[in-house]
Design a protein around this motif. Structure first.
Motif, PDB file in Angstrom:
ATOM      1  N   THR A  55      -6.541  -7.631   5.203  1.00 57.71           N
ATOM      2  CA  THR A  55      -6.096  -7.143   5.075  1.00 57.71           C
ATOM      3  C   THR A  55      -4.391  -6.649   5.399  1.00 57.71           C
ATOM      4  O   THR A  55      -3.692  -7.949   5.083  1.00 57.71           O
ATOM      5  CB  THR A  55      -6.096  -5.963   6.737  1.00 57.71           C
ATOM      6  N   HIS A  56      -3.539  -5.980   4.582  1.00 58.68           N
ATOM      7  CA  HIS A  56      -2.517  -5.547   4.499  1.00 58.68           C
ATOM      8  C   HIS A  56      -1.628  -5.144   5.496  1.00 58.68           C
ATOM      9  O   HIS A  56      -0.671  -5.232   6.184  1.00 58.68           O
ATOM     10  CB  HIS A  56      -1.784  -4.604   3.165  1.00 58.68           C
ATOM     11  N   HIS A  57      -2.479  -4.465   6.456  1.00 58.46           N
ATOM     12  CA  HIS A  57      -2.037  -3.932   8.029  1.00 58.46           C
ATOM     13  C   HIS A  57      -1.973  -4.656   8.930  1.00 58.46           C
ATOM     14  O   HIS A  57      -2.823  -4.926   9.400  1.00 58.46           O
ATOM     15  CB  HIS A  57      -2.773  -2.323   7.869  1.00 58.46           C
ATOM     16  N   PHE A 116     -16.651  -5.184  -1.251  1.00 54.14           N
ATOM     17  CA  PHE A 116     -15.788  -5.295  -2.149  1.00 54.14           C
ATOM     18  C   PHE A 116     -14.599  -4.765  -1.992  1.00 54.14           C
ATOM     19  O   PHE A 116     -14.316  -3.402  -0.994  1.00 54.14           O
ATOM     20  CB  PHE A 116     -15.984  -5.427  -3.264  1.00 54.14           C
ATOM     21  N   GLN A 117     -13.350  -5.575  -2.348  1.00 52.50           N
ATOM     22  CA  GLN A 117     -12.168  -3.929  -2.494  1.00 52.50           C
ATOM     23  C   GLN A 117     -12.583  -2.813  -2.544  1.00 52.50           C
ATOM     24  O   GLN A 117     -12.002  -1.683  -1.863  1.00 52.50           O
ATOM     25  CB  GLN A 117     -11.079  -5.020  -2.832  1.00 52.50           C
ATOM     26  N   GLU A 118     -12.712  -2.677  -3.855  1.00 54.76           N
ATOM     27  CA  GLU A 118     -12.807  -1.608  -4.448  1.00 54.76           C
ATOM     28  C   GLU A 118     -15.026  -1.228  -3.885  1.00 54.76           C
ATOM     29  O   GLU A 118     -15.708  -1.802  -3.556  1.00 54.76           O
ATOM     30  CB  GLU A 118     -13.097  -1.425  -5.071  1.00 54.76           C
ATOM     31  N   THR A 145      -7.864 -23.353  -9.442  1.00 52.59           N
ATOM     32  CA  THR A 145      -7.235 -23.099 -10.686  1.00 52.59           C
ATOM     33  C   THR A 145      -7.313 -22.066 -11.128  1.00 52.59           C
ATOM     34  O   THR A 145      -8.684 -22.567 -11.447  1.00 52.59           O
ATOM     35  CB  THR A 145      -6.580 -23.668 -11.239  1.00 52.59           C
ATOM     36  N   TRP A 146      -7.887 -20.296 -11.212  1.00 52.33           N
ATOM     37  CA  TRP A 146      -8.175 -20.432 -12.379  1.00 52.33           C
ATOM     38  C   TRP A 146      -8.267 -20.371 -13.587  1.00 52.33           C
ATOM     39  O   TRP A 146      -6.615 -21.071 -14.120  1.00 52.33           O
ATOM     40  CB  TRP A 146      -8.055 -18.481 -12.692  1.00 52.33           C
ATOM     41  N   ALA A 147      -8.610 -20.225 -14.695  1.00 57.73           N
ATOM     42  CA  ALA A 147      -8.806 -20.820 -15.941  1.00 57.73           C
ATOM     43  C   ALA A 147      -7.995 -22.102 -16.295  1.00 57.73           C
ATOM     44  O   ALA A 147      -7.434 -22.136 -16.720  1.00 57.73           O
ATOM     45  CB  ALA A 147      -7.925 -19.590 -16.597  1.00 57.73           C
ATOM     46  N   ASP A 197     -13.234  -6.979   2.049  1.00 57.32           N
ATOM     47  CA  ASP A 197     -11.831  -7.219   1.729  1.00 57.32           C
ATOM     48  C   ASP A 197     -11.373  -6.419   1.378  1.00 57.32           C
ATOM     49  O   ASP A 197     -11.912  -5.422   0.575  1.00 57.32           O
ATOM     50  CB  ASP A 197     -12.201  -8.023   0.130  1.00 57.32           C
ATOM     51  N   GLU A 198     -10.309  -5.999   2.575  1.00 57.39           N
ATOM     52  CA  GLU A 198     -10.032  -4.739   2.867  1.00 57.39           C
ATOM     53  C   GLU A 198     -10.577  -3.594   2.525  1.00 57.39           C
ATOM     54  O   GLU A 198     -10.740  -3.077   1.696  1.00 57.39           O
ATOM     55  CB  GLU A 198      -8.936  -4.700   1.427  1.00 57.39           C
ATOM     56  N   PRO A 199     -11.384  -3.679   3.350  1.00 61.68           N
ATOM     57  CA  PRO A 199     -12.518  -2.394   3.314  1.00 61.68           C
ATOM     58  C   PRO A 199     -11.947  -1.119   3.940  1.00 61.68           C
ATOM     59  O   PRO A 199     -12.855  -0.163   3.186  1.00 61.68           O
ATOM     60  CB  PRO A 199     -14.010  -2.907   4.029  1.00 61.68           C
ATOM     61  N   GLY A 242      -1.520 -11.154  -4.073  1.00 58.78           N
ATOM     62  CA  GLY A 242      -1.543 -12.157  -5.080  1.00 58.78           C
ATOM     63  C   GLY A 242      -1.995 -12.734  -4.179  1.00 58.78           C
ATOM     64  O   GLY A 242      -1.612 -14.050  -5.115  1.00 58.78           O
ATOM     65  N   CYS A 243      -2.045 -13.531  -3.805  1.00 62.83           N
ATOM     66  CA  CYS A 243      -1.255 -14.624  -2.658  1.00 62.83           C
ATOM     67  C   CYS A 243      -3.071 -15.892  -2.966  1.00 62.83           C
ATOM     68  O   CYS A 243      -2.628 -16.621  -2.152  1.00 62.83           O
ATOM     69  CB  CYS A 243      -1.103 -15.013  -1.550  1.00 62.83           C
ATOM     70  N   GLY A 244      -4.197 -14.871  -3.370  1.00 58.38           N
ATOM     71  CA  GLY A 244      -5.252 -15.349  -2.793  1.00 58.38           C
ATOM     72  C   GLY A 244      -6.214 -14.830  -1.700  1.00 58.38           C
ATOM     73  O   GLY A 244      -7.295 -16.294  -1.797  1.00 58.38           O
ATOM     74  N   LYS A 245      -6.240 -13.972  -1.347  1.00 61.31           N
ATOM     75  CA  LYS A 245      -7.084 -14.086  -0.281  1.00 61.31           C
ATOM     76  C   LYS A 245      -8.058 -13.626  -0.862  1.00 61.31           C
ATOM     77  O   LYS A 245      -9.149 -13.731   0.163  1.00 61.31           O
ATOM     78  CB  LYS A 245      -6.429 -12.093   0.551  1.00 61.31           C
ATOM     79  N   SER A 246      -8.075 -12.332  -1.831  1.00 60.24           N
ATOM     80  CA  SER A 246      -9.933 -12.953  -2.389  1.00 60.24           C
ATOM     81  C   SER A 246     -10.682 -13.254  -2.892  1.00 60.24           C
ATOM     82  O   SER A 246     -11.475 -13.587  -2.951  1.00 60.24           O
ATOM     83  CB  SER A 246      -9.553 -10.897  -3.213  1.00 60.24           C
ATOM     84  N   THR A 247     -10.005 -13.920  -3.594  1.00 61.10           N
ATOM     85  CA  THR A 247      -9.924 -15.355  -4.298  1.00 61.10           C
ATOM     86  C   THR A 247     -10.646 -16.522  -3.296  1.00 61.10           C
ATOM     87  O   THR A 247     -12.073 -17.044  -3.369  1.00 61.10           O
ATOM     88  CB  THR A 247      -8.917 -16.529  -5.037  1.00 61.10           C
ATOM     89  N   LEU A 248      -9.869 -16.512  -1.841  1.00 58.23           N
ATOM     90  CA  LEU A 248     -11.004 -17.444  -0.704  1.00 58.23           C
ATOM     91  C   LEU A 248     -12.166 -16.706  -0.599  1.00 58.23           C
ATOM     92  O   LEU A 248     -13.480 -17.387  -0.409  1.00 58.23           O
ATOM     93  CB  LEU A 248      -9.980 -17.777   0.472  1.00 58.23           C
TER      94      LEU A 248
END
Ligand SMILES: Nc1ncnc2c1ncn2[C@@H]1O[C@H](COP(=O)(O)OP(=O)(O)OP(=O)(O)O)[C@@H](O)[C@H]1O
Ligand SMILES: [Mg+2]
Lengths: 275, 315
Positions: free
Chosen positions: A204-206, A94-96, A23-25, A171-173, A55-61
């Motif tokens: 990934t989203h693909h 990272f994603q970026e 849970t963020w914050a 993360d979505e490289p 936004g489902c939390g993949k990066s968070t995991l």
């Protein structure tokens, strides 16, 4: 949550998540549950793809597994170590782009060795080897802003490999790459994966990408992210992505994902237009 | 994969050197001379810009709109440099045992005075930036330092440097020290806040990369945060350069020493508009040169930054 009643798990597994939540914050008015009740076991050398609505939390995991953020519920282990801090054994891409703009390509790749105080020759040698593997040995002395997006991501991969990680978190490289470049990068990643023997956790989203790469696909629900299904891709490698089985799998994964994406959108609309 | 690399390398040159082998050899030389022209063009535009301004002023004078007693145009106030220079560097010229005729020549006096003021600006700027970056980094590094020091700094930063002038005189009397103190005080508080702001906006991914590679806190500060804030800090430094020039003039003009500010004050008290404008011109040239040198240093130190100005210009 206390360590006395830690649940049992196979200590040889590359990553083990038990009841992980974030849970963020937490405890504030802005508290925001991103992940709930994640149970996951990843074998050494396994290739696992995370698929789920935005936004489902993949990066968070991935951040939690990397040890960059603390889980607010449950526990994570990696090879019998409890994950509490980041470790060079678990490299995150990272994603970026995240190359240091003031360092050359080889200095970026050998950053981790510089941290440990390795000599210049050793660093250059390790960087050369890692860059060789990603086919960028010629760009060794260039600066990141002189490279294309795909080249930068390959440098990031080389930098992660130079640490000889046991777990590679990605993360979505390849999200920003065109279809052809992405296909080449996938082949290249599979080669690297086979050579290194590391476990790979790949977001990934693909759906095509998931079917091309994964041993297993973890499909997430919309927020708060939970595991909806774990979908095995038991196609032999190298894969024929035009086979009937591959096509069936893509269709099934699309179906699985569509419900969740619809739900995520409905929720966001309700959020945007309060009744 | 090699294909991508080769494409990347030839991509830039491809546009220029497509046609023939002969032109391809010419291209680098042509480029070099173009670069020379570029430099000349810059000088040319600078001269044109200044001449335009001076020309308008001269026109006003010729039309009789500008009274030459109050707003003497450039050809008048630049006319007699020897006469003007007499007022410069008075501390040396009027030292005990020296008559007005002795000491440095008028031209030398202008140089000495200008150099003295420039030196104060430079020393003040260096001291202020070193102190401010050190304090800013410490504030983010140690929470207790943050709590202890930041409130006072935030409290003092809106105070006008003019308010510090008496303090400068109480503490340092006259000479270089009070003027340098004024520059430091004028810049320090803002630069601490700017440093903190720069640190807070460092890309978290870069910090996280270092963390996953096992970097310790001091290593992250030394190898990631400081290089990452450097471009922003040099920008802040350039912004504050002009502030430093303003403050040093105020410090000098209120009698904490000799220098350009003192000459302006002298000009005011003796009602000498020519001298005022002459001094303004000298200050302008000094400030311009200083800024140019700083920009040069910036390009040297920040070799990795692309030239955004050019990209914005061609839009
Ligand atoms: N640093 C943060 N602070 C607060 N909330 C965050 C933070 N990072 C992410 N979140 C929230 O957590 C949720 C999950 O975010 P996350 O980035 O993990 O999603 P994702 O599945 O990676 O999405 P995408 O596919 O778009 O990258 C989101 O609702 C986001 O708003
Ligand atoms: Mg993400």
């Amino acid at each position: 949550m206390s360590s006395e009643n830690a649940p049992h798990f196979s200590s040889r597994d590359a990553v083990v998540c038990r009841g992980v939540g974030k849970t963020w914050a937490a405890g504030t008015k802005r508290a925001h549950e991103a992940l709930r009740d994640i149970d996951l076991d990843i074998k050494p050398g396994e290739f696992v793809v995370f698929l789920g609505p935005s936004g489902c939390g993949k990066s968070t995991l991935l951040y939690l597994i990397a040890g960059l953020e603390d889980a607010t519920a449950g526990q994570i282990w990696s090879f019998s170590d409890k994950v509490e801090t980041p470790s060079p054994e678990r490299s995150l891409i990272f994603q970026e782009t995240s190359l240091f703009p003031w360092l050359t390509v080889w200095q970026n790749v050998s950053f981790g060795l510089a941290i440990r105080g390795a000599s210049q020759e050793e660093r250059r040698a390790v960087a050369a080897e890692a860059l060789q593997r990603v086919g960028l040995i010629a760009a060794m002395d260039k600066r990141p802003d002189e490279l294309s997006g795909g080249m930068r991501q390959r440098v990031a991969v080389a930098r992660a490999l130079a640490m000889r990680p046991k777990v590679l978190l990605m993360d979505e490289p390849f999200a920003a790459l065109d279809v052809q470049t992405r296909a080449r990068m996938q082949d290249f990643l599979l080669d690297v994966w086979r050579d290194s023997g590391a476990s790979v956790l790949f977001v990934t989203h693909h759906i095509d990408e998931a079917v091309a790469l994964a041993d297993r696909v973890v499909v997430f629900t919309s927020r708060p992210g939970r595991i909806k299904t774990i979908y095995p891709i038991d196609l032999p490698r190298p894969r024929n992505l035009f086979s009937r089985e591959a096509e069936t799998m893509r269709i099934q994964l699309t179906e699985l994902l569509r419900d969740e994406v619809d739900r995520a959108f409905a929720e966001q609309e309700a959020f945007a237009v309060p009744a | 994969m090699a294909v991508v690399t080769r494409d990347g390398e030839t991509g830039a040159a491809a546009g220029a050197s497509r046609p023939a082998a002969a032109t391809r050899q010419l291209a680098p030389r042509l480029l070099a001379s173009m670069a020379g022209l570029d430099w000349l063009a810059k000088v040319w535009w600078t001269c044109l810009s200044i001449s335009l301004f001076a020309g308008m002023w001269e026109l006003c004078w010729a039309m009789g709109w500008a009274d030459e007693k109050l707003l003497p145009p450039p050809h008048i106030f630049l006319d007699n440099i020897g006469e003007q220079g007499k007022y410069f560097n008075t501390a040396t010229r009027w030292q005990v045992g020296q008559s007005m005729g002795e000491g440095p020549s008028a031209f030398e006096s202008v140089l000495i005075t200008g150099a003295a003021t420039t030196m104060r600006v430079f020393v003040g700027l260096v001291l202020a930036s070193v102190l401010a970056i050190a304090v800013g980094v410490l504030v983010r590094y140690y929470r207790f330092f943050d709590r202890l020091v930041l409130p006072t700094i935030t409290l003092l930063s809106p105070v006008s440097p003019i308010a510090w002038l008496p303090v400068a005189i109480f503490l340092f009397g006259i000479g270089n020290a009070p003027a340098i103190f004024m520059v430091v005080v004028a810049l320090f508080f803002h630069m601490v806040l700017a440093t903190i702001n720069q640190i807070d906006t460092v890309n978290t991914n870069l910090i996280n990369v270092a963390r996953t590679m096992g970097a310790s806190k001091p290593q992250i500060y030394a190898r990631v945060i400081v290089p990452a804030i450097l471009p922003g800090m040099l920008q802040v430094l350039r912004m504050n350069l002009f502030g430093a020039w303003m403050v040093v003039l105020v410090a000098e003009s209120t009698g904490v020493g000799y220098g350009m500010g003192q000459v302006i004050m002298l000009a005011r008290n003796t009602f000498n508009p020519s001298l005022v404008f002459f001094t303004i011109a000298v200050i302008g040239v000094l400030g311009f040169t200083f800024d140019w040198l700083l920009r040069l240093a910036q390009r040297r130190i920040l070799y990795w930054l692309p030239d955004t100005a050019e990209r914005l210009r061609v839009l």
